[in-house]
Structure formats: C-alpha cells, structure tokens
Design an enzyme around this catalytic site. Structure first.
Site, PDB file in Angstrom:
ATOM      1  NE  ARG A  46     -10.158  14.152   0.764  1.00 30.28           N
ATOM      2  CZ  ARG A  46     -11.146  13.271   0.865  1.00 30.28           C
ATOM      3  NH1 ARG A  46     -12.193  13.536   1.611  1.00 30.28           N
ATOM      4  NH2 ARG A  46     -11.100  12.115   0.218  1.00 30.28           N
ATOM      5  CB  SER A  47      -8.070  16.886  -5.367  1.00 33.27           C
ATOM      6  OG  SER A  47      -7.533  16.003  -4.429  1.00 33.27           O
ATOM      7  NE  ARG A 106      -7.227  -6.443  -5.827  1.00 31.33           N
ATOM      8  CZ  ARG A 106      -6.738  -5.813  -4.762  1.00 31.33           C
ATOM      9  NH1 ARG A 106      -6.769  -6.407  -3.574  1.00 31.33           N
ATOM     10  NH2 ARG A 106      -6.206  -4.629  -4.888  1.00 31.33           N
ATOM     11  CB  CYS A 137       1.047  -4.377  -3.551  1.00 29.88           C
ATOM     12  SG  CYS A 137       0.335  -4.061  -1.930  1.00 29.88           S
ATOM     13  CD  GLN A 164       1.709  -6.147   3.133  1.00 34.83           C
ATOM     14  OE1 GLN A 164       1.296  -7.272   3.342  1.00 34.83           O
ATOM     15  NE2 GLN A 164       0.923  -5.199   2.638  1.00 34.83           N
ATOM     16  N   GLY A 168       1.921   1.481   1.159  1.00 37.84           N
ATOM     17  CA  GLY A 168       0.772   0.635   0.822  1.00 37.84           C
ATOM     18  C   GLY A 168      -0.522   1.168   1.404  1.00 37.84           C
ATOM     19  CG  HIS A 250       4.759  -4.362   0.157  1.00 33.25           C
ATOM     20  ND1 HIS A 250       4.859  -3.155   0.803  1.00 33.25           N
ATOM     21  CD2 HIS A 250       3.423  -4.552  -0.100  1.00 33.25           C
ATOM     22  CE1 HIS A 250       3.641  -2.622   0.930  1.00 33.25           C
ATOM     23  NE2 HIS A 250       2.770  -3.436   0.381  1.00 33.25           N
TER      24      HIS A 250
HETATM   25  P1  NAP Z   1      -4.180   7.643  -1.054  1.00 33.39           P
HETATM   26  O1  NAP Z   1      -2.790   8.086  -1.254  1.00 33.39           O
HETATM   27  O2  NAP Z   1      -4.820   7.862   0.271  1.00 33.39           O
HETATM   28  O3  NAP Z   1      -5.100   8.320  -2.198  1.00 33.39           O
HETATM   29  C1  NAP Z   1      -6.478   8.116  -2.262  1.00 33.39           C
HETATM   30  C2  NAP Z   1      -6.991   8.680  -3.569  1.00 33.39           C
HETATM   31  O4  NAP Z   1      -8.385   8.407  -3.680  1.00 33.39           O
HETATM   32  C3  NAP Z   1      -6.841  10.197  -3.644  1.00 33.39           C
HETATM   33  O5  NAP Z   1      -6.626  10.587  -4.978  1.00 33.39           O
HETATM   34  C4  NAP Z   1      -8.201  10.658  -3.176  1.00 33.39           C
HETATM   35  O6  NAP Z   1      -8.534  11.951  -3.622  1.00 33.39           O
HETATM   36  C5  NAP Z   1      -9.080   9.641  -3.870  1.00 33.39           C
HETATM   37  N1  NAP Z   1     -10.401   9.615  -3.247  1.00 33.39           N
HETATM   38  C6  NAP Z   1     -10.714   9.331  -1.975  1.00 33.39           C
HETATM   39  N2  NAP Z   1     -12.034   9.473  -1.780  1.00 33.39           N
HETATM   40  C7  NAP Z   1     -12.562   9.873  -2.957  1.00 33.39           C
HETATM   41  C8  NAP Z   1     -13.871  10.220  -3.390  1.00 33.39           C
HETATM   42  N3  NAP Z   1     -14.920  10.184  -2.556  1.00 33.39           N
HETATM   43  N4  NAP Z   1     -14.046  10.570  -4.694  1.00 33.39           N
HETATM   44  C9  NAP Z   1     -12.995  10.631  -5.539  1.00 33.39           C
HETATM   45  N5  NAP Z   1     -11.717  10.328  -5.177  1.00 33.39           N
HETATM   46  C10 NAP Z   1     -11.515   9.959  -3.902  1.00 33.39           C
HETATM   47  O7  NAP Z   1      -4.338   6.087  -1.323  1.00 33.39           O
HETATM   48  P2  NAP Z   1      -3.544   5.152  -2.366  1.00 33.39           P
HETATM   49  O8  NAP Z   1      -2.418   4.511  -1.681  1.00 33.39           O
HETATM   50  O9  NAP Z   1      -3.269   5.875  -3.624  1.00 33.39           O
HETATM   51  O10 NAP Z   1      -4.612   4.003  -2.584  1.00 33.39           O
HETATM   52  C11 NAP Z   1      -5.850   4.257  -3.162  1.00 33.39           C
HETATM   53  C12 NAP Z   1      -6.569   2.932  -3.373  1.00 33.39           C
HETATM   54  O11 NAP Z   1      -5.855   2.150  -4.304  1.00 33.39           O
HETATM   55  C13 NAP Z   1      -6.684   2.060  -2.116  1.00 33.39           C
HETATM   56  O12 NAP Z   1      -7.819   2.376  -1.340  1.00 33.39           O
HETATM   57  C14 NAP Z   1      -6.745   0.699  -2.687  1.00 33.39           C
HETATM   58  O13 NAP Z   1      -8.077   0.344  -2.996  1.00 33.39           O
HETATM   59  C15 NAP Z   1      -5.927   0.802  -3.942  1.00 33.39           C
HETATM   60  N6  NAP Z   1      -4.568   0.287  -3.715  1.00 33.39           N
HETATM   61  C16 NAP Z   1      -4.257  -0.866  -4.281  1.00 33.39           C
HETATM   62  C17 NAP Z   1      -3.020  -1.399  -4.076  1.00 33.39           C
HETATM   63  C18 NAP Z   1      -2.699  -2.728  -4.644  1.00 33.39           C
HETATM   64  O14 NAP Z   1      -2.183  -3.505  -3.909  1.00 33.39           O
HETATM   65  N7  NAP Z   1      -2.945  -2.982  -5.906  1.00 33.39           N
HETATM   66  C19 NAP Z   1      -2.071  -0.777  -3.306  1.00 33.39           C
HETATM   67  C20 NAP Z   1      -2.399   0.423  -2.741  1.00 33.39           C
HETATM   68  C21 NAP Z   1      -3.662   0.943  -2.957  1.00 33.39           C
HETATM   69  P3  NAP Z   1      -8.236  13.239  -2.689  1.00 33.39           P
HETATM   70  O15 NAP Z   1      -6.753  13.497  -2.763  1.00 33.39           O
HETATM   71  O16 NAP Z   1      -9.047  14.297  -3.355  1.00 33.39           O
HETATM   72  O17 NAP Z   1      -8.659  12.899  -1.315  1.00 33.39           O
HETATM   73  O1  3JN Z   2      -1.468  -2.250   2.721  1.00 33.66           O
HETATM   74  C1  3JN Z   2      -0.846  -2.452   1.668  1.00 33.66           C
HETATM   75  O2  3JN Z   2       0.388  -2.558   1.646  1.00 33.66           O
HETATM   76  C2  3JN Z   2      -1.580  -2.593   0.394  1.00 33.66           C
HETATM   77  C3  3JN Z   2      -2.931  -2.024   0.517  1.00 33.66           C
HETATM   78  C4  3JN Z   2      -3.859  -2.203  -0.361  1.00 33.66           C
HETATM   79  C5  3JN Z   2      -5.216  -1.701  -0.140  1.00 33.66           C
HETATM   80  C6  3JN Z   2      -5.431  -0.627   0.718  1.00 33.66           C
HETATM   81  C7  3JN Z   2      -6.712  -0.174   0.952  1.00 33.66           C
HETATM   82  C8  3JN Z   2      -7.787  -0.776   0.363  1.00 33.66           C
HETATM   83  C9  3JN Z   2      -6.279  -2.297  -0.790  1.00 33.66           C
HETATM   84  C10 3JN Z   2      -6.029  -3.383  -1.770  1.00 33.66           C
HETATM   85  O3  3JN Z   2      -5.544  -3.086  -2.849  1.00 33.66           O
HETATM   86  O4  3JN Z   2      -6.323  -4.553  -1.486  1.00 33.66           O
HETATM   87  C11 3JN Z   2      -7.578  -1.855  -0.514  1.00 33.66           C
HETATM   88  C12 3JN Z   2      -8.759  -2.485  -1.132  1.00 33.66           C
HETATM   89  O5  3JN Z   2      -9.095  -2.099  -2.239  1.00 33.66           O
HETATM   90  O6  3JN Z   2      -9.343  -3.369  -0.507  1.00 33.66           O
END
Ligand code: NAP
Ligand code: 3JN
Length: 344
Positions: A46-47, A106, A137, A164, A168, A250
């Site tokens: 998509r990107s 994790r 987070c 939250q 997130g 959050h």
């Molecule tokens: P987001 O804004 O929806 O962005 C998702 C990203 O993943 C986009 O860059 C997307 O690319 C890419 N992606 C999705 N499917 C893909 C694929 N098949 N191949 C390659 N890239 C792909 O979501 P976000 O908030 O940044 O969160 C992304 C992930 O980070 C979450 O699912 C979670 O696991 C993790 N996360 C962790 C925390 C934490 O608490 N540490 C917090 C938030 C998120 P496109 O733009 O091309 O679709």
């Molecule tokens: O919902 C939030 O505020 C934090 C979300 C984190 C998240 C969202 C989608 C998938 C996670 C995460 O970091 O635990 C995941 C995941 O990787 O399970």
C-alpha cells in the site's frame, strides 16, 4: 544521544515505517542523532511510492520481503505481531538485531523485554535470538514508576485502570475519532469502523481481544509484562484497560499495596529522582498530569500521589505518558542506543 559519542554508524531498517509508531521512530532517530549510516524504510505494498523525510532528505518506502535485511544492523519493527513473527527471525538470521514493538516475543523466556530505566542489563540477552522486545505502552509507563517504589518498599499488589488514547490503535483510529467527532458536532451519523462501538464522546472497556478468563489481551499484557520486567513473579497485578476519546497520551489510575509502609511524601521524594519520571503533584494549583501536556514529551508524569486510606500500606497514583513516544518509539530507540553503546 549525540553523534560524537559513537565511532561507528549503523544501517537501520524501520519496519512499519508509514504507521504511527514507525513514523515516530524515524523522527526520534533524527531528533536524538542516532548514528544511522543508511536508513531503510519498509512497509506494505500500500505504501509503494511514499517517501518520508529524514535529515532533510526524502527517503523512499520499500515493500518488506525476505531479502530486506541484507546488510542491516538494527531493525526497528512495528508492523504488527504476525509480521514480526515471520520476519524478525529472518532478519536476525542475517545478523540484524531486531527491536520488536509487537507482543510476538515479549513473553518468550529467552528474549529480553526492556525498559532501559528499569532493566537495561537484560539487553545483553539479545544474543540468544537476536531479538529484543519492547513492552506494551501501558506497561512501560507503569513500570517506570513502580520500579523505584518496589526497590524501596516491595510492591505486593497492583490494581490499575487505564484510559488509553486512540493513537495506540494506529493511524485509522486517529482518523476515526476525528471524523466521528466532526460528524456528531455537525448533526451527522458517525461511521463506526475501527472499534466495535463509537469512540467519540464514549469510553470502551475493551482493548485488543477478550480471553477465556474474561480479561482483555491488553489487560493480560500488563499483568504478565510487569512481572517479567520487574523480575518478580510474586507481584499480584490486576488491570482494566479502557479506550477513551483522547488522541495522544495514555493515563492510568494505579493503586499499589506495599510490604513496608511508605508515605505519600516518601513516594514523591523517591519518584522525584526516578529516571524518565516527573512528579506533577500540586493540588493547590490544580497541577496533575494530563495527556494533553504529556503528548510530545519524553518523560512519564505522575501525580495525585496519596495514601490509600482503605488499607494499611497503600498508595494511589495517576500516571500519564505519550504512548507513541515513551510507550513505543522512544523506548525502542533508547534500547538501540544502549545496544550500540554497550554491545555492537
Ligand atoms: P498503524 O499506524 O496502523 O501502522 C501499521 C504499519 O504496519 C504501517 O506502516 C503498515 O504499512 C505496516 N504494515 C501493515 N501490514 C504490513 C505488511 N503486510 N507488510 C509490511 N508492513 C505492513 O499501526 P501502529 O500504531 O504504527 O502500530 C503498528 C504495530 O506496532 C502494532 O500492530 C503493534 O504491534 C505495535 N505497537 C506497539 C505499541 C506498544 O505498546 N509498544 C503501541 C502501538 C503499536 P502500510 O502503511 O503500507 O499499510
Ligand atoms: O491499544 C493500545 O493503546 C496499544 C496497542 C498496542 C498493540 C496494538 C496492536 C497489536 C499491540 C501491542 O503492542 O501490544 C499489538 C501487539 O503487538 O500485540
């Protein structure tokens, strides 16, 4: 972290670079002058054609595939758990150290789960699998505050409720809150796509999927990750996680029971020296942490510190942090900084 502290520079890949977390990672790598030799941006099909700014230049986004990690030293992953499960081992096998923002690894016993201010020594365990996990987070901001109190008075039990922000959930959820708010304020019916219910002017006690024990997965992440990071399986933790119509930041209401009696004053004193934590607690001047103040900041803010009058050794607190920065991108870059300083 300044460039002149490093002799070497590193090839860095950001997986999920076009997402909320990935975008912030790119910004933070530049802001903190991480020693990047070459930055590779990866996302989905998509990107294709998109570019992101890094150090004044437009960097193209490439489609993630099995060959993406050749010559990459550090991979910052935030494209969801299934992408990490598939591609993190591939990246690690080609010599890249993966710092993974998803929940995929994790709780694996041989993979470190790191908040630098709390358990930086665990980073050395990256050698097991070439992967370091970044916590959820909501866990990160809570353990930053709990750790120094645990060291001082031993925490026996934690009861936490979260409030939250929609960021997130990612970029689509941010758009959904804005669109729904605009629709409702203009007398139109809002579309509901990202969450099971409307989020504008509402609160949803539902984050991630529900599990057989009646908790949500987000709640169980907080329970299990807290014990792993604090290195203490005896701490009892119970959580209720709630999505609120806030864009960034959050908030958490946290109640703790300690083994040793500790006063609110002592907690304030301990937390005033805690790394990454700022005490904002001046009731006479209506000063307490707010998500709108925490957004864009690196610190985690704590206030409303008071003794729980319902039990012998209890403390109540209100903890707020930028979930996209310290809750995800900043914590990952801080791990990368320690990795290159101490190991690579
Ligand atoms: P987001 O804004 O929806 O962005 C998702 C990203 O993943 C986009 O860059 C997307 O690319 C890419 N992606 C999705 N499917 C893909 C694929 N098949 N191949 C390659 N890239 C792909 O979501 P976000 O908030 O940044 O969160 C992304 C992930 O980070 C979450 O699912 C979670 O696991 C993790 N996360 C962790 C925390 C934490 O608490 N540490 C917090 C938030 C998120 P496109 O733009 O091309 O679709
Ligand atoms: O919902 C939030 O505020 C934090 C979300 C984190 C998240 C969202 C989608 C998938 C996670 C995460 O970091 O635990 C995941 C995941 O990787 O399970």
């Amino acid at each position: 972290m300044k460039k002149d502290k490093f002799v070497k520079s590193y090839n860095v890949a950001v997986v999920g670079a076009t997402g909320v977390v990935g975008n912030e990672m790119v910004r933070i790598l530049e802001e903190r002058e991480f020693p990047v030799r070459n930055l590779t941006l990866l996302a989905s099909e998509r990107s294709v054609g998109k570019k992101l700014k890094f150090r004044g230049k437009s960097v193209p986004v490439y489609v993630l595939n099995e060959k993406s990690f050749s010559g990459i030293d550090i991979g910052l992953f935030s494209a969801g758990g299934s992408i990490s499960e598939r591609f993190a081992p591939i990246a690690a096998a080609s010599g890249c150290v993966v710092i993974d923002n998803t929940s995929a690894f994790r709780m694996a016993p041989d993979i470190p789960l790191v908040v630098p201010e709390v358990n930086r020594k665990a980073i050395g365990m990256y050698k097991n699998k070439g992967i370091i996990a970044n916590p959820n987070c909501s866990t990160i901001q809570m353990v930053l505050v709990l750790k120094p109190i645990h060291d001082a008075a031993r925490i026996k039990r934690v009861v936490v409720s979260t409030y939250q922000a929609v960021s997130g959930t990612g970029k689509e959820a941010i758009e959904e809150l804005i669109k729904q708010t605009k629709a409702l304020l203009s007398g139109r019916k809002p579309a509901v796509k990202v969450y099971p219910h409307r989020i504008a002017f509402n609160c949803l006690p539902h984050i991630d999927v529900f599990l057989d024990n009646g908790y949500s997965k987000e709640e169980m992440k907080m329970v299990n990750e807290t014990k792993k990071i604090l290195g203490d399986q005896t701490i009892a933790v119970t959580a209720t996680t709630v999505r609120v119509p806030v864009l960034y930041g959050h908030s958490e209401s946290v109640n703790i029971e300690t083994e040793r009696k500790i006063s609110a004053r002592e907690v304030r004193r301990i937390l005033s020296h805690a790394p990454g934590v700022k005490v904002v607690d001046d009731l006479k001047r209506n000063k307490y942490p707010l998500p709108i103040d925490a957004a864009g900041k690196d610190d985690t803010f704590v206030g409303r510190i008071r003794e729980d009058e319902s039990i012998e050794n209890g403390i109540n607190m209100w903890i707020v942090s930028d979930n996209v920065r310290k809750g995800a991108a900043l914590n990952a870059v801080q791990i990368a900084e320690l990795l290159v300083r101490d190991y690579l």
